[in-house]
Design a protein around this motif. Structure first.
Motif, short mmCIF file in Angstrom:
data_model
loop_
_atom_site.label_atom_id
_atom_site.label_comp_id
_atom_site.label_asym_id
_atom_site.label_seq_id
_atom_site.Cartn_x
_atom_site.Cartn_y
_atom_site.Cartn_z
N VAL A 58 0.84 -1.19 0.00
CA VAL A 58 0.00 0.00 0.00
C VAL A 58 0.88 1.25 0.00
O VAL A 58 2.10 1.19 0.20
N LYS A 59 0.24 2.39 -0.22
CA LYS A 59 0.96 3.66 -0.30
C LYS A 59 1.74 3.92 0.98
O LYS A 59 1.25 3.70 2.09
N GLY A 60 2.97 4.40 0.81
CA GLY A 60 3.82 4.72 1.95
C GLY A 60 4.72 3.60 2.40
O GLY A 60 5.62 3.82 3.21
N VAL A 61 4.52 2.40 1.86
CA VAL A 61 5.39 1.27 2.22
C VAL A 61 6.75 1.46 1.54
O VAL A 61 6.84 1.76 0.35
N LEU A 62 7.80 1.28 2.33
CA LEU A 62 9.16 1.25 1.79
C LEU A 62 9.76 -0.09 2.15
O LEU A 62 9.82 -0.46 3.32
N ARG A 63 10.19 -0.81 1.13
CA ARG A 63 10.83 -2.11 1.33
C ARG A 63 12.31 -1.98 0.97
O ARG A 63 12.64 -1.62 -0.15
N GLY A 64 13.19 -2.25 1.92
CA GLY A 64 14.61 -2.18 1.62
C GLY A 64 15.39 -1.48 2.72
O GLY A 64 14.82 -1.06 3.72
N TRP A 151 17.61 2.51 4.87
CA TRP A 151 17.07 3.20 3.71
C TRP A 151 17.40 4.69 3.71
O TRP A 151 17.42 5.34 2.66
N ASN A 152 17.67 5.25 4.90
CA ASN A 152 17.90 6.69 5.03
C ASN A 152 19.33 7.02 5.47
O ASN A 152 19.56 8.09 6.04
N ASP A 153 20.26 6.12 5.24
CA ASP A 153 21.64 6.36 5.63
C ASP A 153 22.14 7.65 4.96
O ASP A 153 22.19 7.74 3.73
N PRO A 154 22.52 8.66 5.74
CA PRO A 154 22.94 9.93 5.14
C PRO A 154 24.21 9.82 4.31
O PRO A 154 24.43 10.65 3.42
N LYS A 155 25.04 8.81 4.57
CA LYS A 155 26.25 8.65 3.76
C LYS A 155 25.90 8.27 2.33
O LYS A 155 26.58 8.68 1.38
N ILE A 156 24.84 7.47 2.16
CA ILE A 156 24.38 7.13 0.81
C ILE A 156 23.57 8.29 0.24
O ILE A 156 23.73 8.68 -0.91
N GLY A 157 22.67 8.84 1.04
CA GLY A 157 21.95 10.06 0.65
C GLY A 157 20.89 9.89 -0.41
O GLY A 157 20.75 10.73 -1.31
N ILE A 158 20.09 8.83 -0.31
CA ILE A 158 19.03 8.62 -1.30
C ILE A 158 17.97 9.71 -1.16
O ILE A 158 17.51 10.02 -0.07
N ASP A 170 18.62 6.84 13.11
CA ASP A 170 18.27 5.43 12.95
C ASP A 170 17.35 5.29 11.74
O ASP A 170 17.06 6.26 11.05
N ALA A 171 16.92 4.06 11.48
CA ALA A 171 16.13 3.78 10.28
C ALA A 171 14.63 3.71 10.57
O ALA A 171 13.86 3.28 9.71
N PRO A 183 1.74 8.28 6.23
CA PRO A 183 2.94 7.93 7.00
C PRO A 183 3.80 6.89 6.29
O PRO A 183 3.28 6.04 5.56
N LEU A 184 5.09 6.98 6.51
CA LEU A 184 6.00 5.97 6.00
C LEU A 184 5.77 4.66 6.76
O LEU A 184 5.61 4.67 7.99
N ILE A 185 5.77 3.54 6.03
CA ILE A 185 5.53 2.23 6.63
C ILE A 185 6.73 1.34 6.34
O ILE A 185 7.06 1.08 5.18
N LEU A 186 7.36 0.87 7.41
CA LEU A 186 8.50 -0.04 7.31
C LEU A 186 8.23 -1.30 8.11
O LEU A 186 7.50 -1.26 9.10
N SER A 187 8.85 -2.40 7.72
CA SER A 187 8.80 -3.60 8.54
C SER A 187 9.72 -3.39 9.75
O SER A 187 10.62 -2.54 9.73
N GLU A 188 9.50 -4.16 10.80
CA GLU A 188 10.38 -4.08 11.97
C GLU A 188 11.83 -4.38 11.58
O GLU A 188 12.76 -3.75 12.09
N LYS A 189 12.00 -5.31 10.67
CA LYS A 189 13.35 -5.68 10.22
C LYS A 189 14.03 -4.50 9.52
O LYS A 189 15.20 -4.21 9.79
N ASP A 190 13.28 -3.81 8.66
CA ASP A 190 13.88 -2.72 7.91
C ASP A 190 14.16 -1.50 8.79
O ASP A 190 14.96 -0.63 8.40
N GLU A 191 13.54 -1.43 9.96
CA GLU A 191 13.85 -0.34 10.88
C GLU A 191 15.13 -0.61 11.68
O GLU A 191 15.62 0.29 12.38
N ARG A 192 15.67 -1.81 11.56
CA ARG A 192 16.85 -2.18 12.36
C ARG A 192 18.15 -2.18 11.58
O ARG A 192 19.23 -2.33 12.16
#
Length: 208
Positions: A58-64, A151-158, A170-171, A183-192
């Motif tokens: 659904v809208k707002g999901v980010l996978r990765g 997904w939001n690592d500032p060194k990569i800077g997407i 943090d993620a 709202p942005l939706i992440l899995s618990e795994k992707d937040e870690r």
């Protein structure tokens, strides 16, 4: 038919390719050849696929951002419904573009596909009400072999389009939203997941 356009080494990243198939449309609808092994080989893309996957989000999901550690997969990705912003990050240690990212909008209307070779991290953000995402893989999925980078690592800077929020170190998804307030939706795994610096330390065996 086999009429495709291939843009190779997009974003200055060797091996990353955008593939646009020929669409035949009329008042009834359309026909498109989404994969043709010979046509891709004619463009120098010699990969062999062994597995097809599909997801719905659904809208707002980010996978990765995901990758396979010991069994890296090349992926040919496309969207069959909706719109996503798709991102690949070069993690090949010997690559001149190591750590560089490339992003592209994939949708059911533009028919574009992105080929991501082995050695990349991959992710996407859903921009439409919902999206169906399909991809072919050059190796099988091996449970327990998945790695990831924040997904939001500032060194990569997407630069995720239409996504707002302030990096808090943090993620986690809290505090991030799309332009319309979704709202942005992440899995618990992707937040870690940690950033690329921690990924490099894990490769060298240095956790300090």
């Amino acid at each position: 038919m086999g009429e495709i356009q291939v843009e190779k080494d997009v974003g200055g990243i060797k091996g990353l390719s955008v593939i646009t198939p020929k669409v035949y449309g009329d008042s009834r609808g359309y026909f498109v050849e989404t994969y043709n092994k010979k046509d891709l080989q004619d463009h120098g893309l010699m990969m062999e696929f062994v597995q097809d996957n599909q997801s719905k989000s659904v809208k707002g999901v980010l996978r990765g951002l995901h990758f396979q550690i010991h069994h890296p997969q090349g992926k040919l990705v496309r969207v069959t419904k909706g719109v996503v912003y798709d991102v690949a990050v070069d993690l090949r240690a010997d690559s001149e573009s190591y750590g560089k990212w490339y992003g592209i909008e994939l949708s059911e209307s533009n028919f574009k596909q992105l080929y991501i070779p082995e050695g990349f991290a991959h992710g996407f953000l859903v921009l439409s009400k919902e999206a169906e995402f399909s991809y072919k893989c050059t190796d099988f999925y091996h449970p327990g072999d998945e790695g990831g980078i924040a997904w939001n690592d500032p060194k990569i800077g997407i630069n995720w389009p239409g996504l707002y929020g302030i990096y808090q170190g943090d993620a986690k998804a809290e505090g991030y939203h799309l332009e319309d307030g979704t709202p942005l939706i992440l899995s618990e795994k992707d937040e870690r997941w940690d950033g690329i610096d921690d990924y490099e330390k894990s490769l060298s065996g240095n956790d300090n």
